[in-house]
Motif scaffolding. Structure first.
Motif, mmCIF file in Angstrom:
data_model
loop_
_atom_site.group_PDB
_atom_site.id
_atom_site.type_symbol
_atom_site.label_atom_id
_atom_site.label_comp_id
_atom_site.label_asym_id
_atom_site.label_seq_id
_atom_site.Cartn_x
_atom_site.Cartn_y
_atom_site.Cartn_z
ATOM 1 N N VAL A 68 9.819 -23.032 -13.198
ATOM 2 C CA VAL A 68 8.675 -22.520 -12.454
ATOM 3 C C VAL A 68 8.620 -21.000 -12.568
ATOM 4 C CG1 VAL A 68 7.598 -22.339 -10.179
ATOM 5 C CG2 VAL A 68 8.800 -24.440 -10.822
ATOM 6 N N ASN A 69 7.444 -20.458 -12.882
ATOM 7 C CA ASN A 69 7.297 -19.001 -13.013
ATOM 8 C C ASN A 69 7.502 -18.305 -11.674
ATOM 9 O OD1 ASN A 69 6.818 -19.117 -15.706
ATOM 10 N ND2 ASN A 69 4.594 -18.857 -15.559
ATOM 11 N N GLU A 70 8.149 -17.154 -11.712
ATOM 12 C CA GLU A 70 8.350 -16.351 -10.522
ATOM 13 C C GLU A 70 7.890 -14.924 -10.801
ATOM 14 O OE1 GLU A 70 12.519 -16.637 -9.741
ATOM 15 O OE2 GLU A 70 12.301 -18.403 -8.487
ATOM 16 N N THR A 71 7.143 -14.318 -9.864
ATOM 17 C CA THR A 71 6.743 -12.928 -10.021
ATOM 18 C C THR A 71 7.819 -12.032 -9.429
ATOM 19 O OG1 THR A 71 5.540 -13.042 -7.929
ATOM 20 C CG2 THR A 71 4.284 -13.449 -9.935
ATOM 21 N N SER A 72 7.809 -10.781 -9.847
ATOM 22 C CA SER A 72 8.811 -9.837 -9.378
ATOM 23 C C SER A 72 8.621 -9.552 -7.887
ATOM 24 C CB SER A 72 8.708 -8.534 -10.172
ATOM 25 O OG SER A 72 7.405 -7.993 -10.041
ATOM 26 N N THR A 73 9.708 -9.320 -7.206
ATOM 27 C CA THR A 73 9.666 -8.991 -5.786
ATOM 28 C C THR A 73 9.152 -7.562 -5.610
ATOM 29 O OG1 THR A 73 11.526 -10.455 -5.353
ATOM 30 C CG2 THR A 73 11.018 -8.806 -3.680
ATOM 31 N N LEU A 74 8.245 -7.366 -4.670
ATOM 32 C CA LEU A 74 7.678 -6.052 -4.414
ATOM 33 C C LEU A 74 7.918 -5.686 -2.958
ATOM 34 C CD1 LEU A 74 5.962 -3.761 -5.722
ATOM 35 C CD2 LEU A 74 3.953 -4.891 -4.760
ATOM 36 N N THR A 75 8.555 -4.559 -2.727
ATOM 37 C CA THR A 75 8.844 -4.120 -1.356
ATOM 38 C C THR A 75 8.206 -2.774 -1.018
ATOM 39 O OG1 THR A 75 10.908 -3.068 -2.062
ATOM 40 C CG2 THR A 75 11.038 -5.360 -1.305
ATOM 41 N N GLU A 76 7.799 -2.011 -2.029
ATOM 42 C CA GLU A 76 7.166 -0.716 -1.806
ATOM 43 C C GLU A 76 5.788 -0.674 -2.455
ATOM 44 O OE1 GLU A 76 9.624 2.456 -3.187
ATOM 45 O OE2 GLU A 76 11.215 2.085 -1.734
ATOM 46 N N LEU A 77 4.863 0.004 -1.797
ATOM 47 C CA LEU A 77 3.519 0.164 -2.344
ATOM 48 C C LEU A 77 3.206 1.658 -2.427
ATOM 49 C CD1 LEU A 77 1.548 -2.082 -3.176
ATOM 50 C CD2 LEU A 77 0.267 -1.622 -1.082
ATOM 51 N N ASN A 78 2.800 2.111 -3.606
ATOM 52 C CA ASN A 78 2.472 3.522 -3.829
ATOM 53 C C ASN A 78 0.959 3.705 -3.784
ATOM 54 O OD1 ASN A 78 5.221 4.152 -4.317
ATOM 55 N ND2 ASN A 78 5.013 3.471 -6.432
ATOM 56 N N ILE A 79 0.490 4.512 -2.825
ATOM 57 C CA ILE A 79 -0.943 4.710 -2.633
ATOM 58 C C ILE A 79 -1.301 6.191 -2.808
ATOM 59 C CG2 ILE A 79 -2.898 4.414 -1.069
ATOM 60 C CD1 ILE A 79 -1.401 2.240 0.364
ATOM 61 N N TYR B 176 -4.350 9.272 -2.659
ATOM 62 C CA TYR B 176 -5.599 9.614 -1.979
ATOM 63 C C TYR B 176 -5.831 11.118 -2.096
ATOM 64 C CZ TYR B 176 -3.284 11.850 1.990
ATOM 65 O OH TYR B 176 -2.551 12.713 2.766
ATOM 66 N N GLN B 177 -7.006 11.551 -1.626
ATOM 67 C CA GLN B 177 -7.354 12.974 -1.631
ATOM 68 C C GLN B 177 -7.752 13.421 -0.226
ATOM 69 O OE1 GLN B 177 -10.292 13.663 -4.857
ATOM 70 N NE2 GLN B 177 -9.479 11.773 -5.730
ATOM 71 N N PRO B 178 -7.511 14.675 0.131
ATOM 72 C CA PRO B 178 -7.830 15.161 1.478
ATOM 73 C C PRO B 178 -9.311 15.470 1.638
ATOM 74 C CG PRO B 178 -6.880 16.931 0.189
ATOM 75 C CD PRO B 178 -6.813 15.696 -0.671
ATOM 76 N N SER B 179 -10.124 14.437 1.674
ATOM 77 C CA SER B 179 -11.569 14.575 1.832
ATOM 78 C C SER B 179 -12.027 13.631 2.931
ATOM 79 C CB SER B 179 -12.267 14.231 0.508
ATOM 80 O OG SER B 179 -13.635 13.950 0.714
ATOM 81 N N ALA C 244 -10.795 6.407 5.600
ATOM 82 C CA ALA C 244 -10.349 5.017 5.787
ATOM 83 C C ALA C 244 -8.853 4.897 5.505
ATOM 84 C CB ALA C 244 -11.138 4.075 4.886
ATOM 85 N N TYR C 245 -8.403 5.531 4.420
ATOM 86 C CA TYR C 245 -6.960 5.485 4.135
ATOM 87 C C TYR C 245 -6.171 6.117 5.271
ATOM 88 C CZ TYR C 245 -2.361 6.725 2.754
ATOM 89 O OH TYR C 245 -0.992 6.871 2.783
ATOM 90 N N MET C 246 -6.631 7.282 5.731
ATOM 91 C CA MET C 246 -5.908 8.031 6.756
ATOM 92 C C MET C 246 -5.869 7.279 8.088
ATOM 93 S SD MET C 246 -7.465 11.820 5.924
ATOM 94 C CE MET C 246 -7.892 12.231 4.231
ATOM 95 N N LYS D 27 7.783 -0.562 2.757
ATOM 96 C CA LYS D 27 7.582 0.887 2.702
ATOM 97 C C LYS D 27 6.275 1.226 1.989
ATOM 98 C CE LYS D 27 10.005 5.188 1.492
ATOM 99 N NZ LYS D 27 11.244 5.766 0.905
ATOM 100 N N ILE D 28 5.494 2.109 2.613
ATOM 101 C CA ILE D 28 4.277 2.636 1.993
ATOM 102 C C ILE D 28 4.555 4.085 1.605
ATOM 103 C CG2 ILE D 28 1.839 3.169 2.276
ATOM 104 C CD1 ILE D 28 2.359 0.211 2.412
ATOM 105 N N LYS D 29 4.436 4.387 0.327
ATOM 106 C CA LYS D 29 4.644 5.756 -0.151
ATOM 107 C C LYS D 29 3.292 6.339 -0.529
ATOM 108 C CE LYS D 29 8.262 6.422 -2.837
ATOM 109 N NZ LYS D 29 9.219 6.256 -3.974
ATOM 110 N N GLU D 30 2.904 7.416 0.154
ATOM 111 C CA GLU D 30 1.605 8.022 -0.117
ATOM 112 C C GLU D 30 1.749 9.285 -0.956
ATOM 113 O OE1 GLU D 30 0.403 11.067 3.388
ATOM 114 O OE2 GLU D 30 -0.025 8.977 3.818
#
Length: 340
Positions: free
Chosen positions: A34-45, A47-50, A55-57, A76-79
């Motif tokens: 069975v296919n397995e996708t990689s585990t993801l624990t961090e998301l890199n987002i 944005y711009q200061p406008s 919405a992001y802020m 973890k969310i890394k901005e």
């Protein structure tokens, strides 16, 4: 009889090798195939200061990114903050961003350069202003001839819109005016020091220039092109393919934050002011005077985004114009709305 046993043994060995070889072809398969996708624990987002991207802020300030994505394994969310869309898309091309709040035009430029990503939702429309120094008169676009205009770098929303608008009004953006690509901070400094005659920037920068009594708005971006696409939500192709459930939740959180901002304008202004240290009254004035609107429905910007692609091709920025299918994946928005 002995001969038949030997043949059976050989056939069994061949079958075993064949099955083993097939099972090993998929590096992402487990023991049961069975296919397995990689585990993801961090998301890199990114944005711009406008004010376009509050919405992001808001989602960050409220803790919604972390809370909404935690059930999907994100811890973890890394901005990452960028001054304009060009370096932000370079970071995404390098694989450093999973999600980006960015202008639609830089996305198109990056897609033409091989970026594996799609626009999954809009962020807002319009929202930029052409501000001319107070010591210059203005009656028509022809009065800009010979002037220096600071805006975002080539391939951005502001650069693309400005050049297209000048051409529509009989001005050659290469010969009749001097267009200088800058960050918003550098552009505001340049017009304050009279190094440029005008700036074309997203809000709140126009409100900052007006507050300092340096210049006044002469054209809103929505007058250059009605209800034009501006900032969008972009997701990497890898995230779309391997973690579609996370992408759907990203879109849902974006919708929630956008609707919250629409209903709580003053709080949205305060969130932006706290995040950027911009004067709160200036931010409120900016949101009262801009011609922008925060939106989430992709249908509202699809034609405009394809038009950017055609303009960028005509300007020589990209080798070919892109189709709606090459730019957008609206399935996550559609699913999110069907579940509301």
């Amino acid at each position: 009889m002995k001969k038949l046993s030997i043949i059976a043994l050989v056939l069994l060995m061949v079958t075993s090798i064949f099955v083993s070889g097939c099972a090993s072809n998929d590096d992402n398969s487990n023991e049961s195939g069975v296919n397995e996708t990689s585990t993801l624990t961090e998301l890199n987002i990114g944005y711009q200061p406008s004010t376009h991207q509050i919405a992001y802020m808001t989602a960050a300030e409220k803790g919604w990114w972390k809370a909404d994505l935690a059930p999907y394994g994100i811890t973890k969310i890394k901005e990452y903050q960028f001054p304009t869309g060009a370096p932000e898309m370079q970071a995404m091309l390098a694989g450093d961003l999973d999600v980006a709040y960015v202008g639609a035009a830089p996305v198109i430029t990056a897609l033409s350069q091989g970026l594996d990503a799609k626009i999954v939702a809009p962020v807002q429309i319009n929202g930029s202003s052409l501000v001319l120094r107070n010591d210059h008169k203005y009656g028509s676009p022809q009065d800009l001839k010979g002037l220096k205009i600071a805006t975002y770098p080539p391939g951005t929303i502001q650069d693309t819109l400005l050049r297209s608008w000048l051409q529509k009004n009989g001005l050659d953006p290469e010969k009749d005016v001097t267009i200088l690509g800058m960050t918003p901070g550098d552009a505001v400094t340049a017009i304050s020091a009279k190094q440029v005659d005008a700036v074309f920037l997203p809000h709140p920068s126009p409100a900052v220039v007006e507050k300092e009594n340096i210049g006044r708005t002469i054209v809103q971006s929505g007058e250059m092109e009605g209800n034009h696409a501006c900032c969008v939500l972009v997701v990497s192709g890898k995230l779309i393919r391997e973690h579609p459930e996370i992408v759907e939740q990203v879109v849902k959180t974006h919708i929630k934050a956008t609707e919250y901002n629409q209903a709580h304008m003053d709080e949205a202004a305060k969130i932006y002011s706290n995040k950027t240290t911009e004067d709160l009254d200036t931010v409120k004035k900016s949101l009262q005077e801009w011609d922008g609107a925060w939106i989430t429905d992709p249908a509202l910007i699809e034609n405009s985004s394809v038009n950017y692609s055609e303009v960028q091709y005509e300007l020589g920025y990209i080798p070919k114009s892109l189709t709606k299918e090459e730019i957008f994946d609206t399935s996550f928005y559609d699913k999110a709305m069907s579940e509301k």
